[in-house]
Each structure stands twice: as structure tokens, then as C-alpha cells.
Design an enzyme around this catalytic site. Sequence first.
Site, PDB file in Angstrom:
ATOM      1  N   TYR A 155      -0.765   1.430  20.008  1.00 27.83           N
ATOM      2  CA  TYR A 155      -0.492   0.100  20.531  1.00 27.83           C
ATOM      3  C   TYR A 155       0.442   0.108  21.743  1.00 27.83           C
ATOM      4  O   TYR A 155       0.577  -0.907  22.415  1.00 27.83           O
ATOM      5  CB  TYR A 155       0.160  -0.769  19.442  1.00 27.83           C
ATOM      6  CG  TYR A 155      -0.705  -0.996  18.229  1.00 27.83           C
ATOM      7  CD1 TYR A 155      -1.699  -1.973  18.220  1.00 27.83           C
ATOM      8  CD2 TYR A 155      -0.537  -0.233  17.079  1.00 27.83           C
ATOM      9  CE1 TYR A 155      -2.494  -2.193  17.111  1.00 27.83           C
ATOM     10  CE2 TYR A 155      -1.333  -0.440  15.953  1.00 27.83           C
ATOM     11  CZ  TYR A 155      -2.303  -1.421  15.973  1.00 27.83           C
ATOM     12  OH  TYR A 155      -3.093  -1.631  14.888  1.00 27.83           O
ATOM     13  N   LYS A 213       0.823  -1.205   0.000  1.00 33.53           N
ATOM     14  CA  LYS A 213       0.000   0.000   0.000  1.00 33.53           C
ATOM     15  C   LYS A 213       0.857   1.256   0.000  1.00 33.53           C
ATOM     16  O   LYS A 213       0.509   2.261  -0.626  1.00 33.53           O
ATOM     17  CB  LYS A 213      -0.904  -0.021   1.231  1.00 33.53           C
ATOM     18  CG  LYS A 213      -1.701   1.252   1.459  1.00 33.53           C
ATOM     19  CD  LYS A 213      -2.477   1.173   2.750  1.00 33.53           C
ATOM     20  CE  LYS A 213      -3.193   2.486   3.034  1.00 33.53           C
ATOM     21  NZ  LYS A 213      -3.933   2.449   4.316  1.00 33.53           N
ATOM     22  N   ARG A 255      -5.907  -7.516  11.154  1.00 30.05           N
ATOM     23  CA  ARG A 255      -4.589  -6.865  11.109  1.00 30.05           C
ATOM     24  C   ARG A 255      -4.330  -6.128  12.430  1.00 30.05           C
ATOM     25  O   ARG A 255      -3.213  -6.175  12.955  1.00 30.05           O
ATOM     26  CB  ARG A 255      -4.530  -5.900   9.921  1.00 30.05           C
ATOM     27  CG  ARG A 255      -3.261  -5.057   9.843  1.00 30.05           C
ATOM     28  CD  ARG A 255      -3.209  -4.310   8.515  1.00 30.05           C
ATOM     29  NE  ARG A 255      -2.296  -3.196   8.535  1.00 30.05           N
ATOM     30  CZ  ARG A 255      -0.976  -3.274   8.354  1.00 30.05           C
ATOM     31  NH1 ARG A 255      -0.416  -4.461   8.149  1.00 30.05           N
ATOM     32  NH2 ARG A 255      -0.223  -2.202   8.375  1.00 30.05           N
ATOM     33  N   HIS A 274       3.971  -0.288   8.607  1.00 28.43           N
ATOM     34  CA  HIS A 274       3.672   1.095   8.995  1.00 28.43           C
ATOM     35  C   HIS A 274       4.880   1.968   8.669  1.00 28.43           C
ATOM     36  O   HIS A 274       6.029   1.546   8.840  1.00 28.43           O
ATOM     37  CB  HIS A 274       3.358   1.191  10.496  1.00 28.43           C
ATOM     38  CG  HIS A 274       2.031   0.602  10.865  1.00 28.43           C
ATOM     39  ND1 HIS A 274       1.881  -0.709  11.297  1.00 28.43           N
ATOM     40  CD2 HIS A 274       0.784   1.142  10.868  1.00 28.43           C
ATOM     41  CE1 HIS A 274       0.607  -0.940  11.551  1.00 28.43           C
ATOM     42  NE2 HIS A 274      -0.085   0.153  11.299  1.00 28.43           N
TER      43      HIS A 274
END
Length: 357
Positions: A344, A247, A311, A335
Site C-alpha cells: 500500500y 484472525k 477490506r 495486520h
Amino acid sequence: MATIDQRGPHQFRARVRRKVGGKLVTLTETFETREAAEKWGVTRDGKVVGDEYVDRKEARSKTVAQACEWFMDRIAPIDTTTSKRVAKSQHAKNQLSKLKYWITSEFASWSLVSLKPWDLIDWRDQTMDEEGCSAQTIVHRLNTLSQVYVNIALALKIELANPVGEKVRPSLGPGRDRRLDVHPDKDGKDEEVRLLEACASSSRPWLKAAVIISLESALRQSELAGLTWDRVKLNAEYPHCDLPRTKNERPRRVPLSTKAIAAFKSLLPENVTVLGKRPVFPVETPRAFGHAWRDVVKDETFPDFRWHDLRHEAVSRLFERTDLRDNEIMAISGHLRPEMLTRYTHLRADRLGGRLG
């Protein structure tokens, strides 16, 4: 002001002389036409004193729709044999729908220099209130429009104010935080066990393996859909899969756990010795995972659970169950920036107690 001297039939010399910091600066250049010489003179004169002339004529004459079509040609040129656009990457494919939106929007006929941040803020509020459009969709559309402005300004070598500035994008909020429920039900099964059982009963025999791989590797839908067997290295010293296109347009290598390896092996076709570029999953688009998912994952049994939550669960487990550093988790998940993982970090807060003494 620049001085223009005609030195021949097609020779016009432009000369700029300015005193800057007590020093005389002289710049000269020769052109075939007076117009070109004058334009250069105005531009150079501005460079010397830090007040460069900006010709906005071309930007004024180009509309938002024309700029979007220009950008479409760059990221998804038309195939002359099929007369259809062929996206250069999955990211480009995702951008196409956003570009088509702007081409048919109320701003399509506006000049590039006419579109201002406040125009987009009004559009944003109206679209979200009246059409019920999500903040994430608005952000995706604005990000694509921003890329159009950035790229066309560089291509035309002009200063062009990007209307997608500060405060234009809506706040996305804290984001989804749906996790698999670890508490067992009356039959002693937690949500992951029940989910895998539901997927095993699907008419798509590959769905259970896809869910396991997603939970173990944090691969995106598009990455799973584009995965071919030549990129899956099950027999390597350190089993992994290579993703040449993601992506974010950056390749990455994803290590495979024991469970992920077993899931991949369950997908190996029988009586095939050379797999090559054969797709791992028998799907044509990433949406196929969503369609298969919705057939078995019902709200009454798995409330508000989406494929992309797998995910989120996978990345959360990397923080909870491993000692991997943030940058190592980024290398696995894909990321781009550390701040994208801040949601997170609380999962490791309990480990900080040992450092307090």
C-alpha cells in the site's frame, strides 16, 4: 560417558565428569532405575560438551495423522455432551479443515521424522498442477502443518525438524488489487454508488450497511459475523468497536467514522432497549456475507469483485485519505507486521515530493 553407581535397592546415581575449557565439570543425579540414570547421563554428557543426545523414538513412533489429531484436541476439544469439536477461536476453526486434509493425505501414515521438505515440494507442485489448487490454499495447509510440528515438538520436548522450511511454500505473487472504480458511468454514478444501490435492493436488508462498515473500518468477514452489540460503542467519546478475538488471535479496537456510525445505527433493532450480546448481523457464519454478496454483485455489472476486496479498498483509503502512520493503520486493520502493508505504500508516493525540496 556417565558413571552409574547403585547405592541401594532403588537408588542409581549417575555422574558425569568432563573437562571443559580447562575446568573439571561434575554433574550428579539419583534415580530409581538404572535405565533412567543412563538416559540422564547420556543427555547431560552431551549438554556439557555441546553435543546433546536426542531421543527421537517418540517422534518416530508418531504418525503425521496422529500428530494432527493431537493438535485438533488442543485447539478444538471434543464436547462430551455433543461429541463434536468446539473450536477455541475462529482461527482454530479455520485450521480444522486443514488438519482434516492432512489426516487423510498421502502422508497420514508417515512417521513425523520421515516427512521432508522435498516431499512437500513434490506434493505442492502436483497439487497445484493436477488439482488446480491455488497457491494461497497450499500456503494455508502448509502453515497449519508447520504449527503441528512446532507445537508437538515443544509438548514432547524433542528436537523435530519442521519440513515446512524455506522454499517449500509457493510464491503468492503480488496479490489482488481490485479497487472500486471512481470513474462515473453514463448515468454519472461511480462504482461505489452503484454497489450500494445494488446492495440496497438485496433481500438481506443488512447487506448495504455491512458493505459500508467494511469500507469504513476494514473489518474482516469473520469479525463482522462475530460482532455483538455490547462491543459496538456508538455513544462513546470516540465511537469504536472492540474485537476480543480476531484472525490473528489478538484483540483490537477499531475507530468508527461518521459513515460507519450511521450504518450501525441503521441496524439497531426497533423497540429493544437492552441489546447485550445480541449479534449485529443476523448470520451464523462468515460465509453468509459471501452468499448475500454473490446474489447481487454479478460479474457483468461488477467484474471480478469479491467481498474481501472491500477490506483492500478500506486499507487503501486509509493510506490515501489520511495522515495516519503505518503503525496506526496496522492498529486499525489488524495486520501483524509492517511488511504486510508494503503493497500500500505506493499510494503515498506523491506526497514524498514535498520532502525533496
